[in-house]
Scaffold this motif. Structure first.
Motif, short mmCIF file in Angstrom:
data_model
loop_
_atom_site.label_atom_id
_atom_site.label_comp_id
_atom_site.label_asym_id
_atom_site.label_seq_id
_atom_site.Cartn_x
_atom_site.Cartn_y
_atom_site.Cartn_z
N GLU A 161 0.56 -18.87 -8.51
CA GLU A 161 0.98 -19.08 -9.90
C GLU A 161 2.47 -19.31 -9.99
O GLU A 161 2.94 -20.19 -10.73
N ALA A 162 3.24 -18.51 -9.26
CA ALA A 162 4.70 -18.68 -9.26
C ALA A 162 5.08 -20.06 -8.74
O ALA A 162 6.02 -20.69 -9.25
N GLY A 163 4.34 -20.55 -7.73
CA GLY A 163 4.63 -21.88 -7.20
C GLY A 163 4.30 -22.97 -8.19
O GLY A 163 5.09 -23.92 -8.37
N ARG A 164 3.14 -22.86 -8.85
CA ARG A 164 2.75 -23.89 -9.83
C ARG A 164 3.74 -23.96 -10.98
O ARG A 164 4.04 -25.03 -11.49
N ARG A 165 4.24 -22.78 -11.39
CA ARG A 165 5.17 -22.74 -12.52
C ARG A 165 6.61 -22.98 -12.09
O ARG A 165 7.51 -22.99 -12.94
N SER A 199 -2.86 -14.96 -5.48
CA SER A 199 -2.94 -15.72 -6.73
C SER A 199 -1.61 -15.69 -7.48
O SER A 199 -1.22 -16.67 -8.13
N LEU A 200 -0.88 -14.59 -7.38
CA LEU A 200 0.42 -14.51 -8.04
C LEU A 200 1.43 -15.45 -7.38
O LEU A 200 2.23 -16.10 -8.06
N ILE A 201 1.42 -15.52 -6.06
CA ILE A 201 2.32 -16.44 -5.36
C ILE A 201 1.99 -17.88 -5.73
O ILE A 201 2.88 -18.71 -5.99
N ASN A 215 0.82 -1.20 0.00
CA ASN A 215 0.00 0.00 0.00
C ASN A 215 0.86 1.26 0.00
O ASN A 215 0.61 2.20 -0.75
N ARG A 216 1.89 1.27 0.86
CA ARG A 216 2.76 2.44 0.93
C ARG A 216 3.50 2.67 -0.38
O ARG A 216 3.75 3.81 -0.77
N LEU A 217 3.84 1.60 -1.06
CA LEU A 217 4.53 1.71 -2.35
C LEU A 217 3.56 1.92 -3.51
O LEU A 217 3.98 2.09 -4.65
N LYS A 218 2.25 1.88 -3.20
CA LYS A 218 1.20 2.06 -4.21
C LYS A 218 1.27 0.99 -5.30
O LYS A 218 0.98 1.25 -6.47
N LEU A 219 1.62 -0.21 -4.92
CA LEU A 219 1.64 -1.35 -5.84
C LEU A 219 0.30 -2.07 -5.71
O LEU A 219 0.20 -3.17 -5.17
N THR A 220 -0.74 -1.42 -6.21
CA THR A 220 -2.10 -1.90 -5.94
C THR A 220 -2.41 -3.21 -6.66
O THR A 220 -3.15 -4.04 -6.14
N ALA A 221 -1.90 -3.39 -7.86
CA ALA A 221 -2.16 -4.65 -8.59
C ALA A 221 -1.52 -5.82 -7.84
O ALA A 221 -2.13 -6.88 -7.68
N LEU A 222 -0.30 -5.62 -7.41
CA LEU A 222 0.40 -6.67 -6.66
C LEU A 222 -0.32 -6.95 -5.33
O LEU A 222 -0.46 -8.10 -4.91
N ARG A 223 -0.78 -5.88 -4.68
CA ARG A 223 -1.53 -6.04 -3.43
C ARG A 223 -2.81 -6.86 -3.65
O ARG A 223 -3.10 -7.79 -2.89
N ASP A 224 -3.56 -6.51 -4.70
CA ASP A 224 -4.85 -7.17 -4.93
C ASP A 224 -4.71 -8.61 -5.41
O ASP A 224 -5.60 -9.43 -5.20
N GLN A 225 -3.59 -8.92 -6.09
CA GLN A 225 -3.43 -10.24 -6.69
C GLN A 225 -2.35 -11.08 -6.01
O GLN A 225 -1.95 -12.11 -6.54
N LEU A 226 -1.89 -10.64 -4.85
CA LEU A 226 -0.70 -11.24 -4.25
C LEU A 226 -0.84 -12.76 -4.06
O LEU A 226 0.04 -13.53 -4.46
N ALA A 263 9.83 -14.89 -10.58
CA ALA A 263 8.62 -14.50 -9.87
C ALA A 263 8.55 -12.98 -9.75
O ALA A 263 7.48 -12.38 -9.93
N LEU A 264 9.67 -12.36 -9.47
CA LEU A 264 9.70 -10.90 -9.37
C LEU A 264 9.33 -10.26 -10.71
O LEU A 264 8.60 -9.27 -10.76
N ALA A 265 9.82 -10.83 -11.79
CA ALA A 265 9.47 -10.32 -13.12
C ALA A 265 7.97 -10.46 -13.38
O ALA A 265 7.33 -9.55 -13.93
N LEU A 266 7.39 -11.59 -12.97
CA LEU A 266 5.95 -11.80 -13.13
C LEU A 266 5.17 -10.75 -12.35
O LEU A 266 4.22 -10.15 -12.88
N PHE A 267 5.57 -10.49 -11.11
CA PHE A 267 4.86 -9.51 -10.29
C PHE A 267 4.95 -8.11 -10.92
O PHE A 267 3.96 -7.38 -10.95
N CYS A 268 6.12 -7.78 -11.41
CA CYS A 268 6.30 -6.46 -12.03
C CYS A 268 5.46 -6.32 -13.30
O CYS A 268 4.87 -5.26 -13.57
#
Length: 247
Positions: free
Chosen positions: A20-24, A16-18, A3-14, A31-36
């Motif tokens: 996805e990174a685990g499944r793949r 599911s993204l984790i 929230n402080r970094l205003k990474l709202t997409a990462l916040r909202d999808q955290l 994983a960092l590239a995927l989040f970005c």
């Protein structure tokens, strides 16, 4: 922290993204590239949505939805070159000319997604300039139309201008000349603009500026709307003229 970094997409999808990174079985770097990538995609979409709202487009369109096969007169490479946005960066003009219903407004909206744009029907723009002139606020209104990187003037020529309105439009074109790009759609060939503006001299001055650095696209084809009506049986194609008989 997100929230402080205003990474709202990462916040909202955290979560599911984790997952996805685990499944793949991604590495930390992957994983960092995927989040970005997801965060950038959200920001790009938000910027496009905001741009569409500020532009006051009548609808949302993209080039993928344009039926080039139905308009064989169009040079697809030329349209894609215009869509690159170089004409906006260079302060040039684009003219889409052709009869009603051939996709001029669709192309105008589709090629400029993501840029600072203001869209206005020609009649609305001229009426606002005339009202501002009568109220003593013409300079303010000219600044409003001069501000965006691109000004789209739609459906010029469907209704003739009053002579005073033509002079006001000339002032706007002069204000944007070589400074801000313009895109104009019209059902009239440029040779007919003298009758549209009600003053051939003013029309020549306007065209002199618009055509100096320009891309002119003439579309020859059937109306999409009428084609659909014919397919549904509501309209019939015009009958061929009878051939003269010989004695």
């Amino acid at each position: 922290m997100l929230n402080r970094l205003k990474l709202t997409a990462l916040r909202d999808q955290l979560d599911s993204l984790i997952d996805e990174a685990g499944r793949r079985e991604l590495t930390i770097r992957e994983a960092l590239a995927l989040f970005c990538e997801r965060e950038i995609a959200r920001r790009d979409q938000r910027r496009i949505d905001m741009g569409f709202g500020l532009a006051r487009f009548p609808f949302v369109r993209d080039l993928a939805g344009f039926d080039f096969a139905a308009q064989p007169s169009l040079d697809k490479a030329q349209i894609r070159e215009i869509a690159s946005g170089r004409f906006i960066a260079n302060g040039e003009a684009v003219l889409f000319l052709g009869p009603p219903g051939v996709g001029k407004t669709h192309l105008a909206v589709a090629i400029v997604a993501g840029y600072s744009v203001l869209f206005s029907p020609a009649t609305t723009l001229v009426a606002q300039l005339a009202k501002a002139h009568a109220d003593g606020r013409l300079e303010e209104r000219l600044l409003h139309y001069a501000k965006p990187k691109l000004l789209i003037v739609d459906e010029l020529g469907y209704l003739p201008f009053e002579p005073d309105a033509a002079h006001l439009f000339f002032q706007l074109v002069s204000r944007r000349y070589e400074k801000g790009a313009m895109l104009v759609t019209s059902n009239r060939a440029v040779g007919e603009w003298g009758s549209v503006f009600g003053d051939p001299v003013v029309a020549t001055a306007i065209l002199d500026r618009l055509l100096h650095h320009s891309h002119v696209v003439t579309i020859r084809g059937d109306s999409y709307r009428l084609r659909e009506k014919r397919r549904s049986g509501l309209l019939q194609k015009p009958a061929a003229a009878p051939q003269p008989t010989t004695a």
